[in-house]
Design a protein around this motif. Structure first.
Motif, PDB file in Angstrom:
ATOM      1  N   ALA A   1      43.539  49.439  34.986  1.00  0.00           N
ATOM      2  CA  ALA A   1      42.265  49.809  35.600  1.00  0.00           C
ATOM      3  C   ALA A   1      42.368  49.705  37.117  1.00  0.00           C
ATOM      4  O   ALA A   1      42.569  48.616  37.661  1.00  0.00           O
ATOM      5  CB  ALA A   1      41.154  48.905  35.079  1.00  0.00           C
ATOM      6  N   SER A   2      42.226  50.829  37.798  1.00  0.00           N
ATOM      7  CA  SER A   2      42.342  50.836  39.261  1.00  0.00           C
ATOM      8  C   SER A   2      41.112  50.257  39.943  1.00  0.00           C
ATOM      9  O   SER A   2      41.155  49.928  41.133  1.00  0.00           O
ATOM     10  CB  SER A   2      42.575  52.266  39.756  1.00  0.00           C
TER      11      SER A   2
ATOM     12  N   THR B   1      50.786  57.646  41.422  1.00  0.00           N
ATOM     13  CA  THR B   1      49.645  57.197  40.634  1.00  0.00           C
ATOM     14  C   THR B   1      49.034  55.995  41.343  1.00  0.00           C
ATOM     15  O   THR B   1      49.758  55.185  41.923  1.00  0.00           O
ATOM     16  CB  THR B   1      50.062  56.785  39.220  1.00  0.00           C
ATOM     17  N   PRO B   2      47.711  55.844  41.326  1.00  0.00           N
ATOM     18  CA  PRO B   2      47.095  54.723  42.041  1.00  0.00           C
ATOM     19  C   PRO B   2      47.330  53.379  41.382  1.00  0.00           C
ATOM     20  O   PRO B   2      47.073  52.341  41.979  1.00  0.00           O
ATOM     21  CB  PRO B   2      45.604  55.085  42.032  1.00  0.00           C
ATOM     22  N   GLN B   3      47.829  53.369  40.143  1.00  0.00           N
ATOM     23  CA  GLN B   3      48.081  52.131  39.431  1.00  0.00           C
ATOM     24  C   GLN B   3      49.154  52.394  38.387  1.00  0.00           C
ATOM     25  O   GLN B   3      49.597  53.523  38.206  1.00  0.00           O
ATOM     26  CB  GLN B   3      46.808  51.602  38.750  1.00  0.00           C
ATOM     27  N   LEU B   4      49.590  51.331  37.714  1.00  0.00           N
ATOM     28  CA  LEU B   4      50.573  51.482  36.649  1.00  0.00           C
ATOM     29  C   LEU B   4      49.964  52.292  35.514  1.00  0.00           C
ATOM     30  O   LEU B   4      48.957  51.901  34.927  1.00  0.00           O
ATOM     31  CB  LEU B   4      51.014  50.106  36.139  1.00  0.00           C
ATOM     32  N   ALA B   5      50.565  53.428  35.209  1.00  0.00           N
ATOM     33  CA  ALA B   5      50.089  54.290  34.128  1.00  0.00           C
ATOM     34  C   ALA B   5      51.292  55.001  33.538  1.00  0.00           C
ATOM     35  O   ALA B   5      52.008  55.706  34.251  1.00  0.00           O
ATOM     36  CB  ALA B   5      49.065  55.299  34.645  1.00  0.00           C
TER      37      ALA B   5
ATOM     38  N   LEU C   1      45.533  43.353  32.945  1.00  0.00           N
ATOM     39  CA  LEU C   1      44.966  42.752  31.743  1.00  0.00           C
ATOM     40  C   LEU C   1      44.037  43.728  31.032  1.00  0.00           C
ATOM     41  O   LEU C   1      44.089  43.878  29.804  1.00  0.00           O
ATOM     42  CB  LEU C   1      44.215  41.471  32.106  1.00  0.00           C
ATOM     43  N   ALA C   2      43.200  44.426  31.800  1.00  0.00           N
ATOM     44  CA  ALA C   2      42.298  45.406  31.194  1.00  0.00           C
ATOM     45  C   ALA C   2      43.087  46.526  30.520  1.00  0.00           C
ATOM     46  O   ALA C   2      42.734  46.990  29.427  1.00  0.00           O
ATOM     47  CB  ALA C   2      41.362  45.980  32.257  1.00  0.00           C
TER      48      ALA C   2
ATOM     49  N   ARG D   1      46.955  46.308  44.971  1.00  0.00           N
ATOM     50  CA  ARG D   1      47.018  47.103  43.750  1.00  0.00           C
ATOM     51  C   ARG D   1      48.022  48.245  43.855  1.00  0.00           C
ATOM     52  O   ARG D   1      48.552  48.715  42.854  1.00  0.00           O
ATOM     53  CB  ARG D   1      45.629  47.671  43.421  1.00  0.00           C
ATOM     54  N   ARG D   2      48.301  48.697  45.072  1.00  0.00           N
ATOM     55  CA  ARG D   2      49.224  49.815  45.249  1.00  0.00           C
ATOM     56  C   ARG D   2      50.658  49.435  44.904  1.00  0.00           C
ATOM     57  O   ARG D   2      51.499  50.308  44.692  1.00  0.00           O
ATOM     58  CB  ARG D   2      49.165  50.317  46.690  1.00  0.00           C
ATOM     59  N   ALA D   3      50.953  48.135  44.844  1.00  0.00           N
ATOM     60  CA  ALA D   3      52.319  47.698  44.570  1.00  0.00           C
ATOM     61  C   ALA D   3      52.772  48.075  43.167  1.00  0.00           C
ATOM     62  O   ALA D   3      53.973  48.140  42.903  1.00  0.00           O
ATOM     63  CB  ALA D   3      52.437  46.189  44.772  1.00  0.00           C
ATOM     64  N   ALA D   4      51.831  48.312  42.251  1.00  0.00           N
ATOM     65  CA  ALA D   4      52.180  48.701  40.887  1.00  0.00           C
ATOM     66  C   ALA D   4      52.105  50.208  40.685  1.00  0.00           C
ATOM     67  O   ALA D   4      52.282  50.686  39.563  1.00  0.00           O
ATOM     68  CB  ALA D   4      51.264  47.996  39.887  1.00  0.00           C
TER      69      ALA D   4
END
Length: 399
Positions: free
Chosen positions: A24-25, A4-8, A34-35, A137-140
């Protein structure tokens, strides 16, 4: 691998309420988190606003991770978390509500540290969060393997070594002989090799068995390794006669089993829930069979590892039935339990300090996730330790 591109992540709380946290990526970190929190229906506004209080400790943790913490932050020498502080105390001290601790921070701590938040030390969790929600951002991102880890890591490593003239022996207990403070030889299965440089990647609990006796140069390291406690993981695998959810995994906060993974089915992949009726019809004509394979994981499972298989299976099945309505009509075809009593080392305050890759024995280096990398017992920690040990070994050879 699925990435996934972000935490989801989808979470089902103890009341059965289902919600999804999706960062939000399109926003830079940590604004994406935060978003996502502001949009997460599992939290009330008081819970969401409490997350803002984590801004300062996370900023301090990021600076420490970048090396600025050694010089002091803003000249005050502030640190993100005290070494003697647990994750739970740290979160409470920073104003996190009970709801956000249960739904977000405790699951993250268990997943990253393999220890409950009221036991694990806070500094490493602060470091994990600093990396997850830092500039990259990829770290999450969440990465799920689509093949077994030996096929993803071990076999390619074997091929790399053998293609370059090396050899790999498995199931062979090695012994390293130390003479006058340096490596003299390595032996295994009656064979011996002279070795100018050795990198040991055995876990902390196996380090002492690598040597005949206790080399005086390693006495301190071996004593610390022997004093390290372990933290277990328990996995319960359930095979059901029908699919019960169509996502790769779901979080189950506040339960004994914190995560359930939708691994594989008799048809090779979890069928869409829209086809459940057709699958049910096929079952009646072909007899009971497993069409869904779920893996439920309990991290930091010290209170569960000694339960019987029947107790663990019953607990896992009950929690699935309570969380997933479609599981109530599913038949449990078979089940199995996997225990890892020494899955990771303990991160509780007061545990022995982790060693560096370099030892007092010339050209002997240590690797593995338990080496001091600033990270918990993760693949990332093992990779970093391996790179550091390899760099030191290369320099020792003068290359």
């Amino acid at each position: 691998m699925q990435t996934t591109p972000q935490l989801a992540v989808t979470m089902i709380d103890r009341s059965g309420r289902r919600s999804r946290l999706e960062c939000a990526s399109s926003l830079p970190s940590p604004l994406g988190l935060l978003a996502g929190l502001l949009d997460w229906e599992a939290l009330e506004w008081a819970d969401k606003l409490s997350a803002l209080r984590m801004a300062t400790p996370l900023r301090l943790a990021r600076r420490q991770a970048q090396g600025e913490g050694r010089r002091g932050v803003g000249g005050s020498g502030k640190i993100a978390a005290s070494p003697g502080e647990t994750v739970e105390n740290w979160l409470v001290r920073n104003g996190q509500t009970e709801r956000i601790r249960e739904m977000l921070w405790r699951p993250l701590a268990l997943a990253a540290l393999n220890q409950p938040a009221d036991q694990a030390a806070a500094p490493l969790f602060a470091r994990v969060l600093a990396e997850m929600f830092g500039s990259d951002r990829r770290a999450a991102a969440i990465v799920l393997p689509t093949a077994s880890l030996d096929l993803m890591y071990a076999e390619p490593a074997r091929a790399y070594i053998e293609d370059r003239g090396g050899s790999v022996r498995t199931g062979a207990s090695a012994k390293v002989r130390i003479v006058n403070g340096e490596v003299a030889s390595v032996g295994a299965e009656g064979n011996g090799w002279s070795a100018g440089t050795v990198v040991s990647a055995v876990p902390w609990f196996a380090l002492s068995a690598l040597f005949d006796g206790e080399p005086p140069e390693l006495a301190h390291t071996l004593r610390r390794a022997g004093a390290m406690s372990s933290s277990p993981i328990v996995s319960v695998h359930l095979w059901l006669d029908r699919p019960v959810f169509d996502e790769p995994f779901i979080g189950l906060p506040g339960r004994s089993m914190q995560w359930v993974f939708n691994i594989i089915t008799a048809r090779g992949a979890p069928p869409p829930l829209a086809r459940a009726a057709a699958l049910e019809d096929s079952l009646s004509s072909r007899g009971p069979q497993a069409l869904a394979h779920l893996s439920l994981v309990s991290s930091g499972a010290a209170s569960f590892v000694d339960l019987t298989n029947q107790q663990l299976i019953a607990t896992a099945h009950q929690e699935i039935v309570e969380a997933l309505p479609d599981a109530r009509a599913a038949r449990l075809v078979r089940a199995t339990v996997v225990r890892e009593p020494r899955a990771t080392f303990s991160l509780a305050p007061g545990q022995p300090a982790r060693p560096s890759p370099e030892t007092k024995v010339r050209r002997l280096f240590l690797a593995g996730d338990w080496i001091d990398t600033g990270l918990p017992a993760t693949i990332e920690s093992a990779v970093r330790a391996g790179h550091r040990a390899a760099d030191m070994a290369t320099r020792a050879w003068g290359h």
